[in-house]
Design a protein around this motif. Structure first.
Motif, PDB file in Angstrom:
ATOM      1  N   LYS A 182      -5.509   5.696   2.024  1.00 46.50           N
ATOM      2  CA  LYS A 182      -6.666   4.984   1.454  1.00 46.50           C
ATOM      3  C   LYS A 182      -7.771   5.978   1.150  1.00 46.50           C
ATOM      4  CE  LYS A 182      -7.983   1.441   0.479  1.00 46.50           C
ATOM      5  NZ  LYS A 182      -7.935   1.034  -0.976  1.00 46.50           N
TER       6      LYS A 182
ATOM      7  N   TYR B  55      -5.206   5.097  -4.210  1.00 45.63           N
ATOM      8  CA  TYR B  55      -4.341   5.564  -3.117  1.00 45.63           C
ATOM      9  C   TYR B  55      -4.011   7.050  -3.301  1.00 45.63           C
ATOM     10  CZ  TYR B  55      -4.056   0.769  -1.713  1.00 45.63           C
ATOM     11  OH  TYR B  55      -4.398  -0.477  -1.282  1.00 45.63           O
TER      12      TYR B  55
ATOM     13  N   GLU C 187       0.838  -1.207   0.000  1.00 47.15           N
ATOM     14  CA  GLU C 187       0.000   0.000   0.000  1.00 47.15           C
ATOM     15  C   GLU C 187       0.871   1.255   0.000  1.00 47.15           C
ATOM     16  OE1 GLU C 187      -4.153  -0.801   2.240  1.00 47.15           O
ATOM     17  OE2 GLU C 187      -2.396  -1.101   3.504  1.00 47.15           O
TER      18      GLU C 187
ATOM     19  N   ILE D 285       0.887   4.462  -2.469  1.00 45.29           N
ATOM     20  CA  ILE D 285       0.784   5.849  -1.975  1.00 45.29           C
ATOM     21  C   ILE D 285       1.984   6.656  -2.475  1.00 45.29           C
ATOM     22  CG2 ILE D 285       0.754   7.305   0.104  1.00 45.29           C
ATOM     23  CD1 ILE D 285      -0.651   4.868   1.513  1.00 45.29           C
TER      24      ILE D 285
END
Ligand code: MF3
Ligand code: CO
Length: 254
Positions: free
Chosen positions: A178, A108, A9, A13
């Protein structure tokens, strides 16, 4: 609830944040007397879309504001603190502008801002820009595992007030990744040793908003633009960072 991001993740990002940094550089390079804020918005939007990403602010709705945010970036000139809507305003020598960019790619988010002078600006405004940017880096330096959120807040506030300026209290930094805005709130004023504990994998946006005069702000009739109550100038710098084992990593870099 504060979301902890996985390595995967964080990589997503990071990708969004890199685009944010590129957009900021591109728009900054186009800031000059005579350009309209709408033209800057178009430059940003074109670049974001050409990177298969979306402008995270466009269509964003916040509690209390009846209109969705209508543009891709925020352009806040002089006494506008943040959330200035790009339009027909023509930039003039001596003004300062905050450019704020949010990008959503693959679901993201990255978020960052910087302030810059238009042509030659006064010594006072130069100091305002320098102090605001430095306060951001002092805040970032506190963003370490096992520190607390308000360690960041106090570092920012101390430095800003020691330099004779004031910190806006009505708006804060925030978790990001998120969603554009996540927990925790990251205020730019507060007492160290308090607030949520920072943990590895948290991604937050730190964004000091610093007024030359008093800290009070008001909302303009457009429902978005935040203005200083006393009409004096304000500056704003922001980075998205990730809390990691070692030192904080700034994600909104090229
Ligand atoms: N960086 C700003 C923030 O975090 C930008 C938000 S503009 C909005 O509040 F339109 F998305 F609200
Ligand atoms: Co932000």
């Amino acid at each position: 609830m504060i979301l902890i991001k996985t390595k995967k993740e964080i990589d997503y990002i990071r990708e969004s944040c890199k685009i944010v940094a590129e957009v900021l550089q591109l728009v900054k390079n186009n800031v000059r007397p005579g350009v309209t804020t709408k033209e800057l918005d178009q430059i940003a939007e074109d670049y974001i879309l050409s990177n298969n990403a979306k402008a995270a602010f466009k269509g964003y709705s916040q509690g209390g504001s009846s209109v969705d945010y209508p543009a891709s970036i925020c352009t806040s000139v002089d006494d506008a603190v943040v959330h200035g809507i790009p339009g027909e305003r023509v930039l003039k020598e001596g003004e300062i502008i905050s450019l704020d960019v949010g990008v959503n790619k693959n679901g993201y988010f990255g978020d960052a801002a910087l302030s810059v002078g238009i042509g030659e600006i006064s010594e006072e405004k130069k100091k305002l820009l320098e102090v605001t940017e430095k306060s951001l880096y002092l805040g970032i330096a506190q963003a370490r595992v096992n520190n607390r959120v308000h360690d960041i807040s106090e570092a920012v506030q101390q430095y800003v007030e020691a330099n004779g300026f004031s910190i806006v209290r009505d708006l804060c930094g925030h978790g990001v990744g998120k969603f554009l805005h996540e927990d925790p709130a990251v205020p730019n004023f507060g007492r160290k040793g308090t607030g949520p504990k920072l943990r590895k994998g948290m991604t937050i946006a730190i964004e000091p908003m610093v007024n030359m005069g008093a800290y009070k702000v008001k909302t303009a009739p457009d429902g978005w633009t935040i203005l200083t109550a006393d009409g004096l100038p304000s500056a704003h710098f922001e980075h998205t960072i990730v809390i990691s084992d070692n030192k904080p990593e700034i994600l909104t870099v090229q």
